[in-house]
Write an enzyme that holds these catalytic residues in place. Sequence first.
Site, PDB file in Angstrom:
ATOM      1  N   SER A  25      11.494  11.626   2.749  1.00 26.50           N
ATOM      2  CA  SER A  25      11.315  12.771   1.850  1.00 26.50           C
ATOM      3  C   SER A  25       9.911  13.374   1.996  1.00 26.50           C
ATOM      4  O   SER A  25       9.734  14.588   1.836  1.00 26.50           O
ATOM      5  CB  SER A  25      11.595  12.379   0.398  1.00 26.50           C
ATOM      6  OG  SER A  25      10.649  11.459  -0.066  1.00 26.50           O
ATOM      7  N   ARG A  77       4.732  -7.644  18.401  1.00 29.38           N
ATOM      8  CA  ARG A  77       4.170  -6.493  17.693  1.00 29.38           C
ATOM      9  C   ARG A  77       3.300  -5.661  18.649  1.00 29.38           C
ATOM     10  O   ARG A  77       3.328  -4.434  18.640  1.00 29.38           O
ATOM     11  CB  ARG A  77       3.324  -7.039  16.536  1.00 29.38           C
ATOM     12  CG  ARG A  77       3.001  -6.039  15.469  1.00 29.38           C
ATOM     13  CD  ARG A  77       2.332  -6.724  14.289  1.00 29.38           C
ATOM     14  NE  ARG A  77       3.250  -7.474  13.457  1.00 29.38           N
ATOM     15  CZ  ARG A  77       4.054  -6.940  12.538  1.00 29.38           C
ATOM     16  NH1 ARG A  77       4.052  -5.641  12.332  1.00 29.38           N
ATOM     17  NH2 ARG A  77       4.850  -7.689  11.823  1.00 29.38           N
ATOM     18  N   ILE A 104       3.395  -3.034   9.913  1.00 34.61           N
ATOM     19  CA  ILE A 104       1.967  -3.350   9.951  1.00 34.61           C
ATOM     20  C   ILE A 104       1.511  -3.093  11.379  1.00 34.61           C
ATOM     21  O   ILE A 104       2.131  -3.567  12.339  1.00 34.61           O
ATOM     22  CB  ILE A 104       1.732  -4.810   9.526  1.00 34.61           C
ATOM     23  CG1 ILE A 104       2.069  -4.955   8.037  1.00 34.61           C
ATOM     24  CG2 ILE A 104       0.284  -5.222   9.797  1.00 34.61           C
ATOM     25  CD1 ILE A 104       2.113  -6.375   7.546  1.00 34.61           C
ATOM     26  N   ASN A 119      -2.079   7.787   6.148  1.00 36.99           N
ATOM     27  CA  ASN A 119      -0.976   7.110   5.468  1.00 36.99           C
ATOM     28  C   ASN A 119      -0.931   7.564   4.017  1.00 36.99           C
ATOM     29  O   ASN A 119      -1.950   7.959   3.453  1.00 36.99           O
ATOM     30  CB  ASN A 119      -1.177   5.587   5.515  1.00 36.99           C
ATOM     31  CG  ASN A 119      -0.010   4.833   4.900  1.00 36.99           C
ATOM     32  OD1 ASN A 119       1.156   5.195   5.125  1.00 36.99           O
ATOM     33  ND2 ASN A 119      -0.294   3.802   4.121  1.00 36.99           N
ATOM     34  N   HIS A 121       0.219   6.059   0.284  1.00 36.83           N
ATOM     35  CA  HIS A 121       0.528   4.787  -0.373  1.00 36.83           C
ATOM     36  C   HIS A 121       0.827   5.059  -1.847  1.00 36.83           C
ATOM     37  O   HIS A 121       0.090   5.803  -2.501  1.00 36.83           O
ATOM     38  CB  HIS A 121      -0.663   3.824  -0.239  1.00 36.83           C
ATOM     39  CG  HIS A 121      -0.383   2.487  -0.842  1.00 36.83           C
ATOM     40  ND1 HIS A 121       0.423   1.542  -0.235  1.00 36.83           N
ATOM     41  CD2 HIS A 121      -0.774   1.936  -2.025  1.00 36.83           C
ATOM     42  CE1 HIS A 121       0.504   0.483  -0.998  1.00 36.83           C
ATOM     43  NE2 HIS A 121      -0.203   0.688  -2.090  1.00 36.83           N
ATOM     44  N   SER A 148      -1.891   7.801  -3.113  1.00 38.53           N
ATOM     45  CA  SER A 148      -3.149   8.050  -2.394  1.00 38.53           C
ATOM     46  C   SER A 148      -2.850   8.351  -0.938  1.00 38.53           C
ATOM     47  O   SER A 148      -2.012   7.689  -0.321  1.00 38.53           O
ATOM     48  CB  SER A 148      -4.046   6.806  -2.431  1.00 38.53           C
ATOM     49  OG  SER A 148      -4.254   6.340  -3.746  1.00 38.53           O
ATOM     50  N   THR A 153      -7.291   2.380   8.658  1.00 36.81           N
ATOM     51  CA  THR A 153      -8.221   1.517   9.395  1.00 36.81           C
ATOM     52  C   THR A 153      -7.529   0.167   9.589  1.00 36.81           C
ATOM     53  O   THR A 153      -6.391  -0.011   9.168  1.00 36.81           O
ATOM     54  CB  THR A 153      -9.536   1.328   8.616  1.00 36.81           C
ATOM     55  OG1 THR A 153      -9.214   0.730   7.351  1.00 36.81           O
ATOM     56  CG2 THR A 153     -10.263   2.645   8.409  1.00 36.81           C
ATOM     57  N   LEU A 156      -5.305  -3.333   5.857  1.00 33.02           N
ATOM     58  CA  LEU A 156      -4.050  -2.806   5.308  1.00 33.02           C
ATOM     59  C   LEU A 156      -4.285  -2.074   3.976  1.00 33.02           C
ATOM     60  O   LEU A 156      -4.837  -2.659   3.038  1.00 33.02           O
ATOM     61  CB  LEU A 156      -3.054  -3.958   5.104  1.00 33.02           C
ATOM     62  CG  LEU A 156      -1.652  -3.564   4.673  1.00 33.02           C
ATOM     63  CD1 LEU A 156      -0.937  -2.769   5.760  1.00 33.02           C
ATOM     64  CD2 LEU A 156      -0.845  -4.793   4.282  1.00 33.02           C
ATOM     65  N   ASP A 157      -3.866  -0.817   3.927  1.00 35.26           N
ATOM     66  CA  ASP A 157      -4.038   0.042   2.737  1.00 35.26           C
ATOM     67  C   ASP A 157      -5.500   0.111   2.298  1.00 35.26           C
ATOM     68  O   ASP A 157      -5.802   0.354   1.127  1.00 35.26           O
ATOM     69  CB  ASP A 157      -3.174  -0.463   1.558  1.00 35.26           C
ATOM     70  CG  ASP A 157      -1.691  -0.457   1.880  1.00 35.26           C
ATOM     71  OD1 ASP A 157      -1.257   0.407   2.664  1.00 35.26           O
ATOM     72  OD2 ASP A 157      -0.969  -1.328   1.361  1.00 35.26           O
TER      73      ASP A 157
END
Length: 245
Positions: A25, A77, A104, A119, A121, A148, A153, A156-157
């Site tokens: 969305s 990964r 991740i 990103n 969040h 946000s 970087t 994470l978040d």
Amino acid sequence: MSSTAGPANPDSLPRLVVLISGRGSNLGALIEACNNGRVPARIVGIVSNRPNAGGLAYAEQHAIPARVLNHRDYPSREAFDEDLAEVIESFHPDLVILAGFMRILTPGFVDRFTGRLLNIHPSLLPKYRGLDTHVRALADGEHEHGASVHFVTRELDGGPVIMQARVPVLPEDTPESLATRVQRAEHRLYPEVVRRLCSGEIQWRDRIVTGDNTPLTVPLQLATNEVVPDVEAPDERSPAPRDAD
Ligand code: GRF
């Protein structure tokens, strides 16, 4: 990156690549904002790590090139991220936009796109990094919650937050009703951040976010009167993924 408003040669507009895993969305909101000229940019590619992501319907609907890279087809990964980076680079993006991309990312991938990797969040970072943000905000009795947009970087978040949208938490809220309210705010927030980046109002300089040539010491806040039409998600072909696997 800088582009002025008004009719522009599509080839001269900043190039966006959007990464999704689910409903998409936020992708829909970005497409709408680019199409109506509010965001002076062009979405040149969509990449999903899930073949059945509902958001892929937008690619079809708007004739935007899409690629599916199923992470389950990769032994590691690192191997997945290597191919993902190649696919993204093939679109020559100015910005790489994570919009519900539930992976991740490896340090190598992040380093390759630092400064042009964004990103969104669903919390007022630094509060509630990780998953289940709405459940946790309700459990803590928060009166305010939100979303946000930050540069990505290795943490994470944890990258520098550019802008936030705040929403009230109501006494009768469930995780679902709160999630819906936050998502509506996200649909205004993400296009506004991308607009500011594409117009040069916000910049990434030496790992610092600057606005009007001044380092941001606190995140910008989306004005509550910045109303743009809400965007409906396409029919879901799969439930939105929850796990960052
Ligand atoms: C959003 O709530 C975003 O904050 C989180 O994942 C969700 C994606 O939703 N990162 P959608 O796929 O854009 O509908």
